[in-house]
Write a protein that holds these residues in place. Structure first.
Motif, PDB file in Angstrom:
ATOM      1  N   ILE A 129       0.930  -1.254  -0.017  1.00  0.00           N
ATOM      2  CA  ILE A 129      -0.030  -0.072   0.191  1.00  0.00           C
ATOM      3  C   ILE A 129       0.673   1.287   0.037  1.00  0.00           C
ATOM      4  O   ILE A 129       0.645   2.209  -0.686  1.00  0.00           O
ATOM      5  N   LEU A 130       1.883   1.336   0.671  1.00  0.00           N
ATOM      6  CA  LEU A 130       2.913   2.495   0.927  1.00  0.00           C
ATOM      7  C   LEU A 130       3.509   2.619  -0.424  1.00  0.00           C
ATOM      8  O   LEU A 130       3.597   3.881  -0.986  1.00  0.00           O
ATOM      9  N   ALA A 131       3.720   1.314  -0.997  1.00  0.00           N
ATOM     10  CA  ALA A 131       4.669   1.569  -2.398  1.00  0.00           C
ATOM     11  C   ALA A 131       3.628   2.054  -3.626  1.00  0.00           C
ATOM     12  O   ALA A 131       4.136   3.120  -4.310  1.00  0.00           O
ATOM     13  N   ILE A 132       2.452   1.731  -3.485  1.00  0.00           N
ATOM     14  CA  ILE A 132       1.503   2.281  -4.281  1.00  0.00           C
ATOM     15  C   ILE A 132       1.119   3.899  -4.064  1.00  0.00           C
ATOM     16  O   ILE A 132       1.141   4.534  -5.108  1.00  0.00           O
ATOM     17  N   PHE A 133       1.094   4.112  -2.782  1.00  0.00           N
ATOM     18  CA  PHE A 133       0.782   5.255  -2.489  1.00  0.00           C
ATOM     19  C   PHE A 133       1.801   6.373  -2.980  1.00  0.00           C
ATOM     20  O   PHE A 133       1.635   7.517  -3.707  1.00  0.00           O
ATOM     21  N   PHE A 134       3.132   5.967  -2.731  1.00  0.00           N
ATOM     22  CA  PHE A 134       4.504   6.984  -2.934  1.00  0.00           C
ATOM     23  C   PHE A 134       4.387   6.749  -4.671  1.00  0.00           C
ATOM     24  O   PHE A 134       4.857   8.104  -4.887  1.00  0.00           O
ATOM     25  N   PHE A 135       3.912   5.830  -5.134  1.00  0.00           N
ATOM     26  CA  PHE A 135       4.245   5.943  -6.572  1.00  0.00           C
ATOM     27  C   PHE A 135       3.330   7.018  -7.332  1.00  0.00           C
ATOM     28  O   PHE A 135       3.500   7.441  -8.146  1.00  0.00           O
ATOM     29  N   ILE A 136       1.758   6.906  -6.763  1.00  0.00           N
ATOM     30  CA  ILE A 136       0.987   7.746  -7.328  1.00  0.00           C
ATOM     31  C   ILE A 136       1.338   9.192  -6.889  1.00  0.00           C
ATOM     32  O   ILE A 136       1.146  10.120  -7.692  1.00  0.00           O
ATOM     33  N   PHE A 166       9.832   0.845  -0.734  1.00  0.00           N
ATOM     34  CA  PHE A 166       8.720   0.055  -0.188  1.00  0.00           C
ATOM     35  C   PHE A 166       8.534  -1.220  -1.062  1.00  0.00           C
ATOM     36  O   PHE A 166       8.099  -2.414  -0.530  1.00  0.00           O
ATOM     37  N   THR A 167       8.554  -1.027  -2.496  1.00  0.00           N
ATOM     38  CA  THR A 167       8.254  -2.267  -3.107  1.00  0.00           C
ATOM     39  C   THR A 167       9.450  -3.290  -3.028  1.00  0.00           C
ATOM     40  O   THR A 167       9.221  -4.427  -2.971  1.00  0.00           O
ATOM     41  N   SER A 168      10.790  -2.929  -2.734  1.00  0.00           N
ATOM     42  CA  SER A 168      11.622  -3.870  -2.489  1.00  0.00           C
ATOM     43  C   SER A 168      11.566  -4.486  -1.149  1.00  0.00           C
ATOM     44  O   SER A 168      11.905  -5.770  -0.893  1.00  0.00           O
ATOM     45  N   LYS A 169      10.922  -3.845  -0.350  1.00  0.00           N
ATOM     46  CA  LYS A 169      10.422  -4.461   0.954  1.00  0.00           C
ATOM     47  C   LYS A 169       9.129  -5.339   0.940  1.00  0.00           C
ATOM     48  O   LYS A 169       9.125  -6.394   1.612  1.00  0.00           O
ATOM     49  N   PHE A 170       8.356  -5.302  -0.054  1.00  0.00           N
ATOM     50  CA  PHE A 170       7.001  -5.899  -0.282  1.00  0.00           C
ATOM     51  C   PHE A 170       7.665  -7.341  -1.135  1.00  0.00           C
ATOM     52  O   PHE A 170       7.201  -8.432  -0.859  1.00  0.00           O
ATOM     53  N   SER A 171       8.705  -7.375  -1.988  1.00  0.00           N
ATOM     54  CA  SER A 171       8.919  -8.171  -2.947  1.00  0.00           C
ATOM     55  C   SER A 171      10.443  -8.610  -2.825  1.00  0.00           C
ATOM     56  O   SER A 171      11.301  -7.702  -3.475  1.00  0.00           O
ATOM     57  N   PRO A 172      10.636  -9.839  -2.092  1.00  0.00           N
ATOM     58  CA  PRO A 172      12.325 -10.206  -2.212  1.00  0.00           C
ATOM     59  C   PRO A 172      12.706 -10.495  -3.429  1.00  0.00           C
ATOM     60  O   PRO A 172      14.044 -10.210  -3.964  1.00  0.00           O
ATOM     61  N   LYS A 173      11.835 -10.982  -4.785  1.00  0.00           N
ATOM     62  CA  LYS A 173      12.152 -10.943  -6.166  1.00  0.00           C
ATOM     63  C   LYS A 173      12.763  -9.679  -6.755  1.00  0.00           C
ATOM     64  O   LYS A 173      13.835  -9.454  -7.289  1.00  0.00           O
TER      65      LYS A 173
END
Length: 97
Positions: free
Chosen positions: A11-18, A41-48
């Protein structure tokens, strides 16, 4: 708990991207910090995604040396703060006599 935390990261990744996209449209709002936060935040969400960032050519070329310099500066600050505290302690002990 881990599932909830991953949801918060997303949610934080999407918020800051917007917010970054809004910053592109409005010249008053800076977009770079928001995009950097979205990447974090995307790197925290996804290890890949995190592994992809770490193995990226640009990261290895520009940010990895900067990260090493920052780590070395932290060690210097720790050493200097220890020296200052030692001097303060010695000065206090000198006033006791």
């Amino acid at each position: 708990m881990r599932f909830v935390l991953r949801g918060i990261w997303l949610i934080l990744a999407i918020f800051f991207f917007i917010l970054g996209l809004v910053g592109l449209a409005l010249p008053v709002i800076p977009q770079v910090p928001f995009f950097l936060l979205a990447i974090y935040f995307t790197s925290k969400f996804s290890p890949k995604f995190h592994n992809w960032i770490l193995n990226n050519r640009l990261y290895k070329k520009y940010l990895l040396p900067l990260k090493n310099v920052i780590r070395n500066e932290r060690e210097v600050v720790k050493d200097k703060s220890k020296q200052v505290w030692y001097k303060v302690l010695m000065a206090k002990l000198g006033f006791i006599r």
